[in-house]
Design an enzyme around this catalytic site. Structure first.
Site, PDB file in Angstrom:
ATOM      1  N   THR A   1       0.847  -1.193   0.000  1.00  0.00           N
ATOM      2  CA  THR A   1       0.000   0.000   0.000  1.00  0.00           C
ATOM      3  C   THR A   1       0.878   1.237   0.000  1.00  0.00           C
ATOM      4  OG1 THR A   1      -1.886  -1.049   1.104  1.00  0.00           O
ATOM      5  CG2 THR A   1      -1.706   1.335   1.304  1.00  0.00           C
TER       6      THR A   1
ATOM      7  N   PHE B   1       1.217   5.158   0.790  1.00  0.00           N
ATOM      8  CA  PHE B   1       0.670   6.186   1.669  1.00  0.00           C
ATOM      9  C   PHE B   1       1.212   7.544   1.271  1.00  0.00           C
ATOM     10  CE2 PHE B   1       0.536   2.231   3.948  1.00  0.00           C
ATOM     11  CZ  PHE B   1      -0.642   2.268   4.675  1.00  0.00           C
TER      12      PHE B   1
END
Length: 378
Positions: free
Chosen positions: A279, A281
């Protein structure tokens, strides 16, 4: 001389004449630019361009050439506009200030989505080298509000997963708030299934997690069709809920850190769909600042609802030699079937080509916002 050679010779002659007339036309465009500058007129005149194309279409003898003629003269006019922008050199002040670094100290407040043990907290700790005071927030909106109200110096939000794509809500918030991307960080995601200490996998009837957590583990979850899947807050808050509800039939999909933080039992490790689940960010600030070595820029823009609008905007990246790395659209709230475009491209806010492209886009789009400039994770 062969027939082909003769035809090519004729083409060369025509091209020479076209080149001569093109350069003559560009000289006229420079004169137009000076006139517009003197009289305070905008470079881009959509009504004039439409009128010009309509008149040209009436002059076409072979109507099969209509689309080609429109494309040719649209490009010529776009080239003329860019030349005028460059000649006038009236780039607007971007309003961003370059800084040597972004760092957190002992009194730096950092708002992040989720709870202690969340992946977002992990991204925060890694990006700021464990410094700063983490302020957990229950929603993406609360992170944005904390920055807006100066209750936080920085914010950390997830924006994209390698298997499930972008988080659309974040893009909408970036367009809405005057907060800016200053950096990004990637975390390897290792989703696990957690339950109470006395629970077994066979006891579980309900599974809590963030929507993305459920999606990223769907291959595993499909093996247990009896399970009720419940979206609820962040992955870490889902782990906390299992702990606080003290129900043996409940489980949560969360990180190892989250499960350990709330004293849960590991029922199944690494249940995500893809082996290399990551992921991305973003680190955000309410100040228009950027790391002086930043080499990527994110923007969003809205366009008039007419043919060729996006085509013309994209040409500014091409002709300023800018590498567009991403573009996607989102519906504009309150405007049915109207869209805002989000784009990432390589470059520095100090580059002349970048300034020229941004100025050109700003002149021709209904709205333009620079979302930030930062060093992308490779």
């Amino acid at each position: 001389m062969t027939d082909l050679a003769k035809i090519r010779k004729e083409i060369d002659d025509v091209d020479s004449k076209l080149l001569e007339y093109f350069e003559y036309r560009m000289d006229l465009a420079h004169k137009v630019a000076q006139y517009k500058k003197k009289n305070g007129l905008p470079v881009f005149d959509s009504a004039r361009e439409k009128e010009k194309l309509d008149s040209l279409k009436k002059l076409i003898k072979d109507k099969d050439n209509t689309d080609a003629v429109v494309e040719l003269f649209s490009q010529i006019m776009a080239i003329s506009r860019r030349a005028q922008y460059r000649q006038l050199n009236t780039f607007f002040d971007l309003g961003f200030i370059a800084v040597n670094e972004f760092r957190a100290g002992s009194d730096t407040n950092i708002a992040y989505y989720g709870e202690p043990g969340s992946y977002t907290q992990q991204a925060m700790l890694e990006y700021f080298n464990g410094k700063g005071i983490g302020r957990p927030m229950g929603t993406f909106y609360e992170v944005m509000e904390a920055l807006k109200e100066n209750k936080a110096d920085y914010g950390v939000l997830p924006i994209e997963n390698s298997s499930t794509g972008t988080l659309a809500d974040i893009f909408d918030l970036l367009a809405e708030y005057d907060n800016y991307i200053i950096g990004e960080h990637v975390v390897a995601i290792d989703h696990c299934l957690w339950g109470l200490k006395e629970a077994e996998l066979s006891d579980i009837k309900r599974v809590y997690s963030h929507r993305q957590g459920l999606l990223q583990c769907m291959n595993f979850l499909k093996q247990y069709p009896h399970l009720e899947l419940v979206e609820g807050g962040s992955t870490a808050s889902s782990a906390r809920r299992v702990y606080s509800d003290n129900d043996i039939s409940q489980a949560a999909i969360a990180s190892r850190k989250a499960g350990e933080t709330y004293g849960l039992k590991l029922l199944k490790a690494s249940i995500h769909n893809e082996d290399h689940n990551q992921t991305r960010f973003i680190i955000i600030s309410n100040k228009k600042e950027y790391y002086k070595k930043a080499n990527q820029i994110s923007i969003c823009f809205a366009l008039p609802h007419r043919s060729g609008a996006l085509y013309n905007i994209l040409s500014h990246f091409i002709h300023n030699n800018l590498n567009l790395t991403r573009i996607e659209s989102r519906p504009i709230k309150g405007k049915a079937f109207r869209y805002r475009f989000f784009a990432d491209f390589e470059g520095s806010l100090e580059d002349v080509g970048v300034k020229n492209a941004l100025y050109s886009i700003g002149e021709e789009a209904l709205e333009l916002k620079i979302l930030g400039s930062y060093v992308p994770v490779q």
